[in-house]
Scaffold this active site. Structure first.
Site, short mmCIF file in Angstrom:
data_model
loop_
_atom_site.label_atom_id
_atom_site.label_comp_id
_atom_site.label_asym_id
_atom_site.label_seq_id
_atom_site.Cartn_x
_atom_site.Cartn_y
_atom_site.Cartn_z
CG ASP A 18 -1.72 1.25 1.41
OD1 ASP A 18 -1.90 1.98 0.41
OD2 ASP A 18 -2.16 1.52 2.54
CD GLU A 21 -3.61 7.34 0.73
OE1 GLU A 21 -4.79 6.92 0.68
OE2 GLU A 21 -2.74 6.83 1.48
CD GLU A 22 -0.90 5.16 3.71
OE1 GLU A 22 -1.82 5.37 4.52
OE2 GLU A 22 -0.88 4.16 2.96
#
Length: 362
Positions: free
Chosen positions: A183, A215-216
């Protein structure tokens, strides 16, 4: 792209280091893998772009998205004994962190081996043995004996990024990958594969692949990419968490060797339902195994792509077991089917089709 090339591609992206905010290595890998067939660029927060050389500038623009970063850590301070106090970058569960082998990037860009330190059970009280770990109490040991040694000899101090130290493996017998950061390094590899696929196809749309950052930690980089691209249609590749090991079969909506997952919704995103059903129909037409999912947690870049200009957007997930830990499983055929599905979608895309996703009745 041949199986071997895809395997090597996924390994390369998995092994690359890219905690949120420190994605330079992943961005440069993406540029190196796409520059022969696209025009490339990297912006000031390390978003990287690959625009097909066949783009005209006069056709609808399809934005392909994936994110470069993966959950990691950052040094907050150096303790007097030389150990590192750290803060999580992204959504870690504290129980998955102790005793993890890590790499710490020092001020010169060199990686130093470390381990998330744990107290031996010989010295733990009964209460400590039963207590849940707390990240703020944890430290990383790089083999230093003092604060001075850590700062002056190892050249590690506040602000240095930290990533899991895991080498990606592939088992040809069952086509399974074992490694870190699936991911969303699977998505990054899928973008490269897409540029390779689309380069030789006659298209009715322009295509820009954007590998976004951070994104995280809040879907940050994609705000910049979508503004820059001026997107008409969005397709987001995501490494999506499997639920087949803990949900009953009737409820499990993402599993290894079940194909890509079309995400109908999560806490940040609701797919354009007309586009979602279009993608579902394409998958059925070409007998591509796939699932649909409604999630009660999580968030994806697709939410941001939708915000700008109201671009119809879908998320195509590649199943990953044990996301947001240092050790993940994924399957080559799931990756290949995700790329195949998105390639077929883009082949059928034109202005009339894109306008049909707006649901106009007159």
């Amino acid at each position: 792209m041949k199986d071997k090339d895809q395997i090597d591609l996924i390994k390369d992206f998995s092994n690359a280091n890219g905690a949120p905010g420190f994605e330079q290595e992943v961005a440069n890998l993406f540029i190196n893998k796409t520059s022969s067939k696209s025009d490339t660029d990297i912006d000031g927060i390390f978003n990287s772009y690959a625009s097909l050389k066949s783009n005209t500038g006069h056709r609808p623009v399809v934005q392909l998205d994936a994110h470069a970063d993966a959950v990691g850590f950052i040094v907050q301070a150096v303790r007097p004994n030389g150990l590192l106090k750290f803060v999580a970058l992204g959504g870690w569960i504290p129980t998955n962190i102790p005793a993890m082998k890590v790499r710490v990037r020092n001020k010169h860009g060199e990686y130093v081996t470390g381990v998330v330190a744990t107290k031996p059970p010989h010295f733990m009280t009964d209460f400590e043995k039963k207590a849940l770990p707390v990240i703020s109490d944890m430290s990383i040991d790089i083999g230093s004996l003092s604060r001075e040694e850590t700062i002056n000899e190892f050249e590690i101090d506040t602000g240095c990024p930290i990533v899991p130290d895991v080498e990606c493996e592939y088992n040809p017998k069952n086509k399974m990958f074992f490694g870190k950061d699936f991911d969303n390094r699977l998505g990054a590899a899928a973008l490269v594969n897409m540029i390779d696929n689309l380069d030789s196809l006659p298209l009715s749309v322009d295509v820009v692949a954007a590998l976004s950052t951070q994104e995280e930690v809040g879907l940050r980089g994609v705000h910049a990419t979508t503004r820059k691209i001026n997107t008409d249609l969005g397709i987001v590749f995501e490494g999506c968490p499997c639920d087949d090991t803990f949900y009953p079969d009737w409820l499990a909506q993402t599993g290894l060797k079940r194909g890509p997952m079309l995400r109908d919704m999560d806490t940040s995103f609701i797919a354009n339902p007309i586009f979602e059903n279009f993608a579902d129909a394409i998958a059925n037409e070409y007998q591509i195994p796939h699932t649909r999912s409604v999630r009660t947690g999580g968030g994806v870049n697709g939410a941001v792509v939708e915000y700008y200009e109201g671009a119809p957007t879908i998320v195509v997930g590649i199943p990953v077991r044990y996301e947001h830990t240092a050790y993940n499983w994924a399957n080559l055929e799931d990756f290949q089917n995700a790329v195949k599905l998105v390639t077929k979608i883009i082949e059928k895309m034109d202005m009339v089709t894109i306008k049909s996703f707006r649901g106009q009745t007159h």
